[in-house]
Write a protein that holds these residues in place. Structure first.
Motif, PDB file in Angstrom:
ATOM      1  N   ALA A  93     -68.443  62.153 -16.941  1.00  0.00           N
ATOM      2  CA  ALA A  93     -68.540  60.797 -17.489  1.00  0.00           C
ATOM      3  C   ALA A  93     -69.895  60.619 -18.171  1.00  0.00           C
ATOM      4  O   ALA A  93     -70.919  61.128 -17.701  1.00  0.00           O
ATOM      5  CB  ALA A  93     -68.363  59.761 -16.382  1.00  0.00           C
ATOM      6  N   ASP A  94     -69.915  59.888 -19.278  1.00  0.00           N
ATOM      7  CA  ASP A  94     -71.109  59.718 -20.096  1.00  0.00           C
ATOM      8  C   ASP A  94     -72.009  58.627 -19.507  1.00  0.00           C
ATOM      9  O   ASP A  94     -71.644  57.450 -19.524  1.00  0.00           O
ATOM     10  CB  ASP A  94     -70.696  59.340 -21.519  1.00  0.00           C
ATOM     11  CG  ASP A  94     -71.886  59.223 -22.464  1.00  0.00           C
ATOM     12  OD1 ASP A  94     -73.036  59.412 -22.019  1.00  0.00           O
ATOM     13  OD2 ASP A  94     -71.658  58.922 -23.653  1.00  0.00           O
ATOM     14  N   PRO A  95     -73.181  58.977 -18.986  1.00  0.00           N
ATOM     15  CA  PRO A  95     -74.063  57.962 -18.389  1.00  0.00           C
ATOM     16  C   PRO A  95     -74.567  56.946 -19.409  1.00  0.00           C
ATOM     17  O   PRO A  95     -74.821  55.790 -19.061  1.00  0.00           O
ATOM     18  CB  PRO A  95     -75.210  58.781 -17.788  1.00  0.00           C
ATOM     19  CG  PRO A  95     -75.190  60.080 -18.527  1.00  0.00           C
ATOM     20  CD  PRO A  95     -73.758  60.327 -18.874  1.00  0.00           C
ATOM     21  N   GLU A  96     -74.713  57.358 -20.670  1.00  0.00           N
ATOM     22  CA  GLU A  96     -75.173  56.422 -21.698  1.00  0.00           C
ATOM     23  C   GLU A  96     -74.111  55.360 -21.979  1.00  0.00           C
ATOM     24  O   GLU A  96     -74.432  54.181 -22.163  1.00  0.00           O
ATOM     25  CB  GLU A  96     -75.520  57.187 -22.978  1.00  0.00           C
ATOM     26  CG  GLU A  96     -76.730  58.104 -22.834  1.00  0.00           C
ATOM     27  CD  GLU A  96     -77.104  58.763 -24.143  1.00  0.00           C
ATOM     28  OE1 GLU A  96     -76.448  58.470 -25.175  1.00  0.00           O
ATOM     29  OE2 GLU A  96     -78.062  59.566 -24.147  1.00  0.00           O
ATOM     30  N   TYR A  97     -72.832  55.763 -21.997  1.00  0.00           N
ATOM     31  CA  TYR A  97     -71.744  54.805 -22.177  1.00  0.00           C
ATOM     32  C   TYR A  97     -71.703  53.821 -21.018  1.00  0.00           C
ATOM     33  O   TYR A  97     -71.586  52.600 -21.207  1.00  0.00           O
ATOM     34  CB  TYR A  97     -70.409  55.546 -22.286  1.00  0.00           C
ATOM     35  CG  TYR A  97     -69.197  54.672 -22.078  1.00  0.00           C
ATOM     36  CD1 TYR A  97     -68.770  53.786 -23.076  1.00  0.00           C
ATOM     37  CD2 TYR A  97     -68.470  54.728 -20.886  1.00  0.00           C
ATOM     38  CE1 TYR A  97     -67.651  52.974 -22.877  1.00  0.00           C
ATOM     39  CE2 TYR A  97     -67.361  53.937 -20.689  1.00  0.00           C
ATOM     40  CZ  TYR A  97     -66.958  53.054 -21.687  1.00  0.00           C
ATOM     41  OH  TYR A  97     -65.853  52.253 -21.481  1.00  0.00           O
ATOM     42  N   ILE A  98     -71.821  54.343 -19.793  1.00  0.00           N
ATOM     43  CA  ILE A  98     -71.774  53.481 -18.606  1.00  0.00           C
ATOM     44  C   ILE A  98     -72.920  52.481 -18.629  1.00  0.00           C
ATOM     45  O   ILE A  98     -72.728  51.279 -18.407  1.00  0.00           O
ATOM     46  CB  ILE A  98     -71.836  54.353 -17.330  1.00  0.00           C
ATOM     47  CG1 ILE A  98     -70.603  55.266 -17.259  1.00  0.00           C
ATOM     48  CG2 ILE A  98     -71.943  53.484 -16.090  1.00  0.00           C
ATOM     49  CD1 ILE A  98     -70.730  56.366 -16.225  1.00  0.00           C
ATOM     50  N   THR A  99     -74.125  52.961 -18.908  1.00  0.00           N
ATOM     51  CA  THR A  99     -75.302  52.082 -18.932  1.00  0.00           C
ATOM     52  C   THR A  99     -75.177  51.023 -20.025  1.00  0.00           C
ATOM     53  O   THR A  99     -75.459  49.839 -19.792  1.00  0.00           O
ATOM     54  CB  THR A  99     -76.575  52.911 -19.155  1.00  0.00           C
ATOM     55  OG1 THR A  99     -76.689  53.900 -18.126  1.00  0.00           O
ATOM     56  CG2 THR A  99     -77.808  52.021 -19.146  1.00  0.00           C
ATOM     57  N   ALA A 100     -74.740  51.432 -21.206  1.00  0.00           N
ATOM     58  CA  ALA A 100     -74.615  50.489 -22.328  1.00  0.00           C
ATOM     59  C   ALA A 100     -73.621  49.389 -22.014  1.00  0.00           C
ATOM     60  O   ALA A 100     -73.862  48.202 -22.320  1.00  0.00           O
ATOM     61  CB  ALA A 100     -74.202  51.241 -23.583  1.00  0.00           C
TER      62      ALA A 100
END
Length: 392
Positions: free
Chosen positions: A27-34
């Motif tokens: 899972a993409d941590p940047e997508y989750i954070t954004a």
């Protein structure tokens, strides 16, 4: 065919462990954070780093807040999710998880769900863990979730209301109906957030099904033990033909009438049993009797054991856990000279191996037309063969 994961709760489960493991899975941590930063919540920063736990290289989550955060009521969290721009399945899954926690706390404290205001639901890290996990599942396109039995640990912990035994009251309440594992560790292994995640999202509990793993990931807990404090995820491609685990409940009865047995069969199916059937047997003293078998989901075992004891004359129930394998099923409508008939289509992977008319439709037409059922089956089978051709 859908993407699925098996959650191996060897050392229990917490929200941060699950989110870290999903990032380790890809899972993409940047997508989750954004996506999380679009929400009207306190300012935070997520960081994922690798850490070795007793020889296992696992992902670890750290949440940093730039200011002191406050707690929220469950009603405020529901509003936050509803009014957000989160994907619809993320909204649905997040709401289900928060509802599990809110219902548990409401029961424990004797108040309406809307008024629940407590640390476990309102804490910012729980909000981030829960919604973040649902975002990670969406990013990975995970449709089905299987889970092991859940170890809780034992001992005592400090919570907002004082010193309580492990599992914490909310954790135990949430895990009602979920099979627990016996793991002798004096510590809290499963948190209310972790319990709510598996209770809300997992559809099967028990041993790992017969699968072909495609990816394996680890999420680390914060505590250190003499065993790996990690949560393991196993990703695989699932279909309805996949093996899963069900509970088989059995008892023997020689003192119920046919009328009451027939009524019991209807009632237990209405309560959600997967199947129920009777087998003629001979008991001691040469008494004719029946063996009653009920098949249900693992999580429903306690309910159906009680149901058998309350609604039949049996004095005991035997129970066993078994593997089952079912074909993927689809339905179609076939227009015939007798009207529309529902057609059941069974597949093994991408191959159609069985096609048959729905029996209830066939029986209805036979009653309406007075045509013998076996002749009707022959006619409709010929139309099915003409319409669908050879199995493929």
């Amino acid at each position: 065919m859908t993407q699925a994961i098996y959650i191996d709760c060897h050392a229990g489960i917490a929200g941060d462990m699950f989110l870290a493991a999903l990032v380790d899975l890809g899972a993409d941590p940047e997508y989750i954070t954004a996506e999380l930063q679009k929400l009207p919540i306190d300012t935070f920063d997520l960081s994922f780093t690798k850490q070795v736990k007793q020889g296992i290289n696992a992902q670890t989550l750290t949440i940093d807040f730039t200011e002191a955060h406050h707690h929220r009521k469950a009603a405020d969290i529901y509003k936050l999710i509803t009014e957000s721009t989160l994907p619809e399945r993320v909204k649905t899954r997040s709401t289900q998880i928060f509802t599990e926690i809110a219902q548990a706390e409401a029961k424990i404290h004797g108040m309406p769900i809307e008024e629940v205001h407590f640390h476990e639901v309102g804490a910012m890290d729980s909000i981030i863990d829960i919604i973040g996990c649902c975002l990670a599942l969406e990013d990975l396109n995970i449709d089905s979730i299987y889970c092991s039995t859940i170890p809780t640990g034992h001992g005592r912990i400090h919570i907002a209301h004082g010193i309580y035994p492990v599992p914490a009251p909310a954790t135990l309440e949430i895990l009602t109906g979920v099979p627990l594992a016996n793991f002798d560790v004096e510590s809290e292994l499963t948190t209310p957030t972790g319990a709510a995640i598996v209770k809300s999202l997992a559809t099967h509990f028990g041993p790992m099904p017969a699968i072909i793993p495609t990816n394996i990931a680890y999420g680390a807990g914060t505590k250190d033990f003499d065993f790996p404090n990690v949560l393991r995820l196993v990703q695989f491609t699932a279909s309805a033909a996949q093996q899963d685990t069900v509970q088989v409940l059995e008892c023997q009865i020689d003192d119920m009438t046919g009328e009451t047995l027939g009524d019991f069969l209807d009632s237990v199916l209405a309560k959600g049993a997967l199947d129920v059937y009777y087998t003629p047997i001979s008991m001691k003293k040469n008494r004719p009797a029946i063996a009653l078998t009920v098949i249900c989901e693992l999580a429903n075992k306690p309910f159906f054991e009680d149901y058998l004891l309350l609604h039949t004359t049996t004095l005991g129930v035997r129970s066993s856990t078994v593997q089952r394998r079912v074909l993927e099923r689809d339905f179609d409508t076939l227009s015939t000279q007798y009207g529309d008939i529902t057609i059941k289509i069974a597949k093994l992977g991408s191959k159609t191996i069985k096609i048959k008319p729905e029996f209830s439709d066939m029986r209805r037409i036979a009653h309406e037309t007075g045509q013998p059922l076996h002749q009707l089956y022959s006619e409709i089978s010929a139309e099915i063969h003409q319409h669908y051709g050879h199995l493929n």
